[in-house]
Design a protein around this motif. Structure first.
Motif, PDB file in Angstrom:
ATOM      1  N   ALA A  61     -23.028  -3.261  15.361  1.00 14.03           N
ATOM      2  CA  ALA A  61     -24.344  -3.566  14.807  1.00 14.03           C
ATOM      3  C   ALA A  61     -24.858  -2.369  14.010  1.00 14.03           C
ATOM      4  N   GLY A  62     -25.294  -2.617  12.800  1.00 15.64           N
ATOM      5  CA  GLY A  62     -25.821  -1.540  11.970  1.00 15.64           C
ATOM      6  C   GLY A  62     -24.846  -1.037  10.925  1.00 15.64           C
ATOM      7  N   THR A  63     -23.596  -1.516  10.924  1.00  7.79           N
ATOM      8  CA  THR A  63     -22.621  -1.094   9.923  1.00  7.79           C
ATOM      9  C   THR A  63     -22.995  -1.672   8.565  1.00  7.79           C
ATOM     10  N   GLY A  64     -23.069  -0.811   7.568  1.00  7.09           N
ATOM     11  CA  GLY A  64     -23.315  -1.245   6.198  1.00  7.09           C
ATOM     12  C   GLY A  64     -22.008  -1.252   5.429  1.00  7.09           C
ATOM     13  N   LYS A  65     -21.823  -0.253   4.575  1.00  4.71           N
ATOM     14  CA  LYS A  65     -20.573  -0.114   3.831  1.00  4.71           C
ATOM     15  C   LYS A  65     -19.632   0.812   4.588  1.00  4.71           C
ATOM     16  N   TYR A  66     -18.341   0.592   4.428  1.00  9.90           N
ATOM     17  CA  TYR A  66     -17.379   1.505   5.034  1.00  9.90           C
ATOM     18  C   TYR A  66     -16.055   1.405   4.294  1.00  9.90           C
ATOM     19  N   TYR A  67     -15.306   2.502   4.386  1.00 10.13           N
ATOM     20  CA  TYR A  67     -13.952   2.526   3.842  1.00 10.13           C
ATOM     21  C   TYR A  67     -13.119   3.459   4.702  1.00 10.13           C
ATOM     22  N   SER A  68     -11.817   3.378   4.558  1.00 13.64           N
ATOM     23  CA  SER A  68     -10.917   4.268   5.283  1.00 13.64           C
ATOM     24  C   SER A  68      -9.979   4.935   4.294  1.00 13.64           C
ATOM     25  N   THR A  69      -9.473   6.086   4.671  1.00 15.58           N
ATOM     26  CA  THR A  69      -8.558   6.836   3.811  1.00 15.58           C
ATOM     27  C   THR A  69      -7.453   7.451   4.648  1.00 15.58           C
ATOM     28  N   ALA A  70      -6.247   7.381   4.121  1.00 18.87           N
ATOM     29  CA  ALA A  70      -5.081   8.006   4.754  1.00 18.87           C
ATOM     30  C   ALA A  70      -4.431   8.918   3.733  1.00 18.87           C
ATOM     31  N   THR A  71      -3.841  10.004   4.203  1.00 16.96           N
ATOM     32  CA  THR A  71      -3.220  10.980   3.312  1.00 16.96           C
ATOM     33  C   THR A  71      -1.724  11.050   3.575  1.00 16.96           C
ATOM     34  N   ASP A 120      -1.091  15.946  -2.197  1.00 19.12           N
ATOM     35  CA  ASP A 120      -1.709  14.975  -1.305  1.00 19.12           C
ATOM     36  C   ASP A 120      -2.008  13.696  -2.077  1.00 19.12           C
ATOM     37  N   VAL A 121      -1.601  12.571  -1.514  1.00 16.70           N
ATOM     38  CA  VAL A 121      -1.960  11.274  -2.067  1.00 16.70           C
ATOM     39  C   VAL A 121      -2.924  10.628  -1.085  1.00 16.70           C
ATOM     40  N   ASN A 122      -4.164  10.424  -1.500  1.00 14.11           N
ATOM     41  CA  ASN A 122      -5.207   9.855  -0.658  1.00 14.11           C
ATOM     42  C   ASN A 122      -5.297   8.359  -0.936  1.00 14.11           C
ATOM     43  N   ALA A 123      -4.964   7.565   0.063  1.00 17.59           N
ATOM     44  CA  ALA A 123      -4.917   6.115  -0.084  1.00 17.59           C
ATOM     45  C   ALA A 123      -6.163   5.500   0.549  1.00 17.59           C
ATOM     46  N   PHE A 124      -6.933   4.717  -0.221  1.00 17.16           N
ATOM     47  CA  PHE A 124      -8.198   4.146   0.220  1.00 17.16           C
ATOM     48  C   PHE A 124      -8.063   2.662   0.524  1.00 17.16           C
ATOM     49  N   PHE A 177      -5.716  10.196  -5.936  1.00 14.84           N
ATOM     50  CA  PHE A 177      -6.494   9.218  -5.184  1.00 14.84           C
ATOM     51  C   PHE A 177      -6.110   7.829  -5.694  1.00 14.84           C
ATOM     52  N   ALA A 178      -5.689   6.963  -4.771  1.00 15.76           N
ATOM     53  CA  ALA A 178      -5.216   5.635  -5.165  1.00 15.76           C
ATOM     54  C   ALA A 178      -5.620   4.616  -4.121  1.00 15.76           C
ATOM     55  N   ASP A 179      -5.474   3.338  -4.461  1.00 17.32           N
ATOM     56  CA  ASP A 179      -5.730   2.260  -3.524  1.00 17.32           C
ATOM     57  C   ASP A 179      -4.579   2.177  -2.523  1.00 17.32           C
ATOM     58  N   ALA A 180      -4.912   1.894  -1.254  1.00 18.73           N
ATOM     59  CA  ALA A 180      -3.889   1.868  -0.209  1.00 18.73           C
ATOM     60  C   ALA A 180      -2.823   0.809  -0.477  1.00 18.73           C
ATOM     61  N   SER A 181      -3.222  -0.305  -1.072  1.00 17.51           N
ATOM     62  CA  SER A 181      -2.244  -1.357  -1.327  1.00 17.51           C
ATOM     63  C   SER A 181      -1.173  -0.908  -2.316  1.00 17.51           C
ATOM     64  N   THR A 182      -1.480   0.114  -3.124  1.00 21.71           N
ATOM     65  CA  THR A 182      -0.490   0.638  -4.065  1.00 21.71           C
ATOM     66  C   THR A 182       0.673   1.287  -3.333  1.00 21.71           C
ATOM     67  N   LEU A 183       0.401   1.853  -2.146  1.00 19.71           N
ATOM     68  CA  LEU A 183       1.429   2.595  -1.411  1.00 19.71           C
ATOM     69  C   LEU A 183       2.033   1.802  -0.263  1.00 19.71           C
ATOM     70  N   THR A 184       1.598   0.581  -0.048  1.00 13.98           N
ATOM     71  CA  THR A 184       2.032  -0.159   1.133  1.00 13.98           C
ATOM     72  C   THR A 184       3.540  -0.306   1.204  1.00 13.98           C
ATOM     73  N   ALA A 185       4.154  -0.675   0.088  1.00 21.87           N
ATOM     74  CA  ALA A 185       5.606  -0.877   0.091  1.00 21.87           C
ATOM     75  C   ALA A 185       6.362   0.432   0.255  1.00 21.87           C
ATOM     76  N   ALA A 186       5.868   1.498  -0.402  1.00 19.30           N
ATOM     77  CA  ALA A 186       6.575   2.776  -0.369  1.00 19.30           C
ATOM     78  C   ALA A 186       6.288   3.565   0.897  1.00 19.30           C
ATOM     79  N   HIS A 187       5.141   3.318   1.530  1.00 16.44           N
ATOM     80  CA  HIS A 187       4.769   4.077   2.739  1.00 16.44           C
ATOM     81  C   HIS A 187       3.904   3.177   3.610  1.00 16.44           C
ATOM     82  N   PRO A 188       4.529   2.227   4.302  1.00 14.86           N
ATOM     83  CA  PRO A 188       3.746   1.246   5.070  1.00 14.86           C
ATOM     84  C   PRO A 188       3.061   1.824   6.299  1.00 14.86           C
ATOM     85  N   ASP A 189       3.489   3.004   6.778  1.00 17.64           N
ATOM     86  CA  ASP A 189       2.989   3.537   8.042  1.00 17.64           C
ATOM     87  C   ASP A 189       1.850   4.518   7.791  1.00 17.64           C
ATOM     88  N   LEU A 190       0.680   4.029   7.371  1.00 17.04           N
ATOM     89  CA  LEU A 190      -0.475   4.873   7.108  1.00 17.04           C
ATOM     90  C   LEU A 190      -1.344   4.913   8.364  1.00 17.04           C
TER      91      LEU A 190
END
Length: 783
Positions: A490-500, A513-517, A586-599
């Motif tokens: 309750a109270g969550t507005g916007k959110y995102y996650s990032t993996a490196t 460093d490739v930061n995947a959002f 800095f890139a979208d996480a879906s861009t790296l899913t195939a090359a690095h699925p274990d984020l």
């Protein structure tokens, strides 16, 4: 002691305030000059020495082994302008896994070389020896792995799965590789269809980027199109090596220039005031036999004595202020201890004392030209006609008489008022500049921290434990489960996650460093310099240093290697991010899913709904996150910087010194003025002027000067900030957006303008107190 020496000593002892002003002004100028000059020398010295000693490569070029042969590359050594070349060396991007150590594995560039080299890029061995046969490897001291002699490194991702033993630690001055092996080892480190060649070149002319570019075109002109897939200039490496001290140089040049100009003006004003107020004394000196040259030398000596003391203290202060800055620079090469070069001290001492002597001589020359009879006949008071019109105008204003007398006083001594105003002006400039610099650094730190989130769930720490008997690896946290808990809270507005994750880019050694959002991170505090933020898969934004190092521009495509498979992204924006020397993507996480699925090492950033209590939200969220073994906390991630702390401390110290010198300049002028008016004060007191009214009159005499100087100092300080801050950014390879440079607001400019009045008032307080305490009889007897 000679008669001239006695006159000099007497003048220094009698004019204690003027002596103090000259000493402090000189100390300020010397401290900033020693600090700035030493950093200019130190910033380049370690790299330049190592580059010359190791015959560093002006340009290292990475080639695609599928498009060019070793024989073709060997012919490029004869290209026009090439003075030396090494290679071709086989290269491979591999992912090492040190035995007995868990946690993430980061890709690295390995080069096959039979020896450390000699004429081009002589690799310096810091420990151990060069590999002599397969199964051995030398790690770079700048490698992402912590180099330890005898350490076993496995390459389990390769078909042959070789394991190599670390036999040495080395450093290439131009960072041409992360590790080196013998050429016979390279086939086992190269996956089928991959690998490349490296060529290292030295050019006849390589002093600027244009010459490097011309050299690069010359060596690739005869090769197949697209054969060169990356390059690195020695100028880029040099700039990176110097970044720790280069950022201070524009800042210190500004303060050094302010200090030098203020010193010249104050010394000239003090000596001129001494000549003006000592006209009768000059006549006496000439009457007893002093020549014009001796009179000039006497007043120059009275300036040089406190200037010499101030210079000595300034050198000491400059050395002390340099300690925290040089401590950071010592880490660049790890083996040398940096210190201020003695010739810098000597140059600053000679330069500042030379300026003081020349300024004092110019001001004292008037004393030498005075005729003895005229000097004896002139009193200390200002000419009767000076400022009459201002006094009449002030008398017609509906103001108390003491205030009107004070307001008219600067027009009776316009030259002295101008000198005091100039001192206040420089103090106001320094204060305005320092306030703006603090605000700009705060904006840079916000961009560095990306702390716009109200709540952050940091990524779990990687498991670096020994993978031996009895060790049980900790289970990894599922980021999807954390995201689900955040979404349900309750109270969550916007959110995102990032993996490196770590990857390599052709032409750059080491990893980036490739930061995947996952989710929209455009609100997370990422400050754009140009272009736009990521909107769809396949897009990326990068910092300015990345663009400079790779030669890429917005709209270009780059390929990320060192992952399960290469990933190509298109650059759509330039972001301000000084972390990791700007070597990030800095890139979208879906861009790296195939090359690095274990984020899995993922952090989550949350903006709560307006009106939500953040503390209560964090407590409630942590109850849901407890089974997942992660913890939320209020605020963004900590991204403090020692450099910012040091810069703020230095600016505060130097600004206080400038303000103190400015206030003492006012004190000197008001004190001279008050002493000249002592008889006038003696007349006012019997007529009913109280001590408070006397203080008000003296303080009011600097109001106009302080207001005008403050009003002029603010725009000049803003202009200085507008020059220095971008220069500081450029010195570390960053382009700064308008939000970092345009930091002044209308609401704070007025208080800054009133700062000039405050400085002037502080300088006039002591003379005002002296005038209020002066006895009427004593004042009336004074001639």
């Amino acid at each position: 002691m000679s008669a001239l020496g006695k006159v000099v000593r007497s003048g220094v002892g009698r004019r204690r305030v003027q002596t103090l002003v000259i000493g402090l002004a000189t100390m300020m100028a010397v401290a900033a000059s020693v600090l700035g000059g030493s950093l200019l020398v130190v910033s380049g010295a370690p790299f330049d020495d190592a580059f010359a000693r190791q015959h560093g490569a002006h340009l290292s070029v990475q080639f695609d082994a599928g498009k060019v042969s070793a024989g073709q590359l060997s012919k490029s050594k004869d290209a026009e302008g090439v003075s030396g070349a090494a290679g071709p060396f086989r290269t491979a991007t591999v992912t090492p896994r040190p035995e007995g150590v868990g946690g993430p594995a980061w890709p690295m560039t390995v080069v096959g070389r039979g020896d450390p080299g000699r004429d081009v890029d002589e690799v310096a061995l810091l420990d151990g020896r060069w590999p002599t046969h397969s199964g051995e490897i030398v790690l770079s001291a700048d490698s992402s792995l912590f180099p330890t002699m005898g350490m076993k490194i496995a390459f389990s991702d390769l078909p042959a799965g070789p394991t190599l033993t670390v036999v040495g630690v080395a450093r290439s001055v131009t960072q041409t590789a992360d590790a080196w092996v013998v050429p016979s080892q390279m086939p086992a480190l190269t996956a089928p269809g991959s690998g490349g060649y490296q060529m290292l070149y030295r050019f006849t002319d390589a002093g600027n980027a244009a010459q490097i570019t011309a050299g690069g075109k010359a060596v690739t002109q005869s090769l197949p199109p697209g054969a060169a897939v990356g390059e690195q200039s020695w100028l880029t490496v040099k700039k990176t090596a110097e970044r720790d001290t280069a950022v201070y140089v524009p800042f210190l040049i500004a303060f050094g220039a302010l200090g030098l100009v203020m010193s010249v003006l104050i010394v000239g004003n003090v000596v001129a005031s001494a000549v003006g107020s000592g006209t009768r004394r000059i006549g006496i000196l000439k009457a007893v036999g002093f020549t014009p040259a001796q009179v000039v030398r006497a007043y120059v000596g009275q300036a040089l004595i406190p200037a010499t003391v101030g210079t000595a203290l300034g050198v000491l202060a400059g050395h002390l202020l340099a300690v925290p800055v040089l401590a950071e620079t010592e880490e660049v090469y790890g083996t040398s201890s940096l210190a201020i070069a003695p010739w810098v001290d000597l140059a600053v001492i000679a330069g500042v004392l030379g300026l003081v002597a020349a300024t004092a001589w110019a001001s004292a020359w008037r004393a030498g030209r005075l005729r003895t009879v005229d000097a004896l006949a002139v009193g200390r008071s200002a000419s009767a006609g000076h400022g009459r019109w201002a006094a009449r105008l002030a008398g017609e204003l509906p103001l108390p008489q003491p205030v009107a007398l004070g307001l008219a006083r600067p027009f009776a001594r316009p030259a002295r008022a101008l000198a005091m105003g100039t001192a206040v002006l420089f103090g106001a400039v320094a204060v305005t500049f320092t306030v703006g610099m603090g605000a700009s650094l705060d904006q840079v730190m916000k961009a560095r921290a990306h702390d716009a989130a109200d709540v952050t769930v940091p990524a779990p720490l990687p498991d670096f434990g020994t993978q031996g008997a009895g060790h049980e690896k900790q289970p990894r946290t599922d980021p999807a489960a954390v995201a689900a808990a955040i979404k349900a809270a309750a109270g969550t507005g916007k959110y995102y996650s990032t993996a490196t994750v770590r990857a390599t880019v052709a032409g750059l050694t080491g990893t980036i460093d490739v930061n995947a959002f996952t989710g929209d991170a455009s609100w997370g505090g990422y400050t754009m310099v140009s272009g736009r933020w990521i909107q769809r898969p396949g897009e990326a934004v990068v910092p300015t240093p990345f663009l400079a190092a790779t030669g890429a521009r917005i709209g270009d495509a780059i390929t990320l290697n060192g992952l399960a498979e290469p990933v190509t992204v298109r650059i759509v924006g330039e972001v301000l991010d000084p972390r990791n020397d700007g070597m990030q993507v800095f890139a979208d996480a879906s861009t790296l899913t195939a090359a690095h699925p274990d984020l899995t090492e993922t952090s989550h950033h949350i903006a709560v709904v307006p009106g939500t209590d953040v503390t209560g939200y964090v407590d409630a969220l942590n109850k849901d996150l407890a089974p997942l073994e992660v913890t939320a906390r209020a605020g963004g991630l900590d991204a403090g910087s020692d450099m910012v702390v040091t810069l703020n401390a230095l600016s505060a110290i130097l600004t206080l010194m400038l303000v103190a010198v400015a206030a003492l300049g006012v004190l000197n002028g008001v004190l001279l003025d008050t002493r000249e008016r002592v008889r006038e004060l003696g007349v006012h007191k019997p007529l009913g002027m109280t001590p408070r009214q006397t203080i008000a009159m003296v303080l009011t005499s600097v109001v106009v000067t302080g207001l005008v100087a403050g009003g002029l100092g603010v725009p000049l300080g803003v202009a200085l900030h507008g020059w220095v801050i971008p220069a500081m950014g450029e010195s570390v390879g960053l382009r700064l957006p308008g939000s970092v440079i345009t930091v002044y607001h209308a609401a704070e400019l007025l208080p800054l303008a009133l700062g000039g009045l405050l400085i002037a008032t502080l300088g006039a307080l002591l003379p005002a107190g002296w005038a209020a305490r002066a006895r009427t009889a004593t004042a009336l007897r004074t001639e």
